[in-house]
Design a protein around this motif. Structure first.
Motif, short mmCIF file in Angstrom:
data_model
loop_
_atom_site.label_atom_id
_atom_site.label_comp_id
_atom_site.label_asym_id
_atom_site.label_seq_id
_atom_site.Cartn_x
_atom_site.Cartn_y
_atom_site.Cartn_z
N UNK A 191 0.68 -1.12 -0.10
CA UNK A 191 0.01 0.03 0.10
C UNK A 191 0.76 1.31 -0.02
N UNK A 192 1.92 1.18 0.88
CA UNK A 192 2.64 2.25 0.97
C UNK A 192 3.54 2.51 -0.11
N UNK A 193 3.99 1.87 -1.08
CA UNK A 193 4.78 1.69 -2.31
C UNK A 193 4.00 2.27 -3.43
N UNK A 194 2.62 1.54 -3.22
CA UNK A 194 1.53 2.25 -4.41
C UNK A 194 1.54 3.68 -4.20
N UNK A 195 1.18 4.12 -2.93
CA UNK A 195 0.87 5.27 -2.53
C UNK A 195 1.88 6.27 -2.90
N UNK A 196 3.13 6.14 -2.46
CA UNK A 196 4.25 6.87 -3.17
C UNK A 196 4.56 6.91 -4.56
N UNK A 197 4.00 5.80 -5.28
CA UNK A 197 4.02 5.82 -6.70
C UNK A 197 3.02 6.93 -7.21
N UNK A 198 2.00 6.72 -6.55
CA UNK A 198 0.72 7.53 -7.20
C UNK A 198 1.16 9.08 -6.74
N UNK A 199 1.71 9.60 -5.62
CA UNK A 199 2.27 10.89 -5.57
C UNK A 199 3.10 11.18 -6.36
N UNK A 200 4.11 10.51 -6.70
CA UNK A 200 5.40 10.65 -7.39
C UNK A 200 4.86 10.86 -9.02
N UNK A 201 3.77 10.34 -9.37
CA UNK A 201 3.22 10.86 -10.75
C UNK A 201 2.96 12.15 -10.76
N UNK A 202 2.57 12.80 -9.90
CA UNK A 202 2.39 14.27 -10.00
C UNK A 202 3.22 15.09 -10.78
N UNK A 203 4.53 14.39 -10.21
CA UNK A 203 5.90 15.19 -10.92
C UNK A 203 6.06 15.00 -12.42
N UNK A 204 5.47 14.21 -13.10
CA UNK A 204 5.53 13.86 -14.54
C UNK A 204 6.52 12.95 -14.95
#
Length: 260
Positions: A191-204
């Motif tokens: 869950x944490x890895x997926x959440x951080x990946x989703x947040x990182x997607x904001x940076x493009x």
């Protein structure tokens, strides 16, 4: 028992932060729930660390001041206990002495040369990495601080797995060691890895992959240190938990700045 019960959340925030949360239960079941909630405490710490850095960056203070602010808040929110644990663990490992003597060194109130050097370079690495991230924009710096703090507490969840023994019969290490089932720890990690990946997607760009890789690298670095500490000390202690947290956070930040 659900992971997010009130006693578990209280345990996580009451033991891993200085936020005014009263821990009303201290049994093994509560410790298990608390360590499964540890990333939630990290998320809050990361948010609180990101806010001043982002505000300073937006106000034109420059990336260095923003980096110092985001690096110092987690220390303040733990009264420096994790940094103290890092220094004590470095002294114990650096002593080269048998486990019993090394553990005695770690319990001493002073900090030796290994601890001082380790603290210096870890804090320098964190500030340098955050400086690079804030130099790319306030969102990069804020997300980096958030991911590092969350992954750092996830490392504690994984270190509480049932296969990891305590080095002493007392203290926080003994209270939480071996409480978390491997399957539950893996689920929280996913869950944490997926959440951080989703947040990182904001940076493009490859942001999602970069953040997922950074979190995994942080967990791997913490796991290597954990294995070494278990071999040297016979298990984990509260100091080792602090060292794992700082190691994971630093590794996350360093990986995030690699590749430009």
């Amino acid at each position: 028992m659900t992971i997010l019960n009130s006693h578990g959340v209280r345990f996580a925030f009451g033991t891993l932060t200085v936020l005014p949360v009263r821990v009303s239960r201290w049994d093994r079941e509560t410790a298990r729930a608390g360590m499964l909630c540890a990333p939630l405490a990290g998320l809050v710490v990361g948010l609180l660390a990101a806010v001043p850095g982002a505000l300073l960056s937006l106000a034109g203070a420059g990336p260095l001041l923003a980096a110092v602010a985001s690096a110092s808040l987690p220390a303040a929110l733990t009264r420096g206990l994790h940094l103290d644990g890092l220094a004590d663990t470095a002294d114990g490992l650096g002593s080269g002495k048998p486990a019993e003597d090394a553990l005695r060194i770690m319990k001493q109130s002073d900090i030796g040369p290994f601890g001082v050097i380790t603290l210096l370079f870890v804090l320098l690495a964190q500030v340098a990495a955050l400086f690079e991230l804030y130099g790319r924009g306030w969102a990069h710096g804020a997300l980096g601080a958030l991911a590092a703090a969350t992954a750092a507490r996830l490392a504690l969840t994984l270190a509480s797995r049932r296969s990891v023994p305590a080095a002493r019969p007392e203290g926080l290490g003994a209270a939480v060691a071996g409480t978390v089932p491997a399957g539950a720890a893996a689920a929280v990690a996913a869950v944490v890895v997926a959440g951080c990946a989703a947040a990182g997607a904001v940076t493009g760009g490859y942001g999602a992959a970069r953040y997922a890789l950074a979190v995994l690298a942080g967990l791997a670095a913490a796991q290597l240190l954990l294995r070494h500490c278990v071999r040297r000390f016979g298990g984990v202690t509260g100091d080792v938990f602090g060292a794992l947290e700082e190691t994971a956070a630093t590794a996350v930040l360093v990986v995030l700045v690699l590749g430009g």
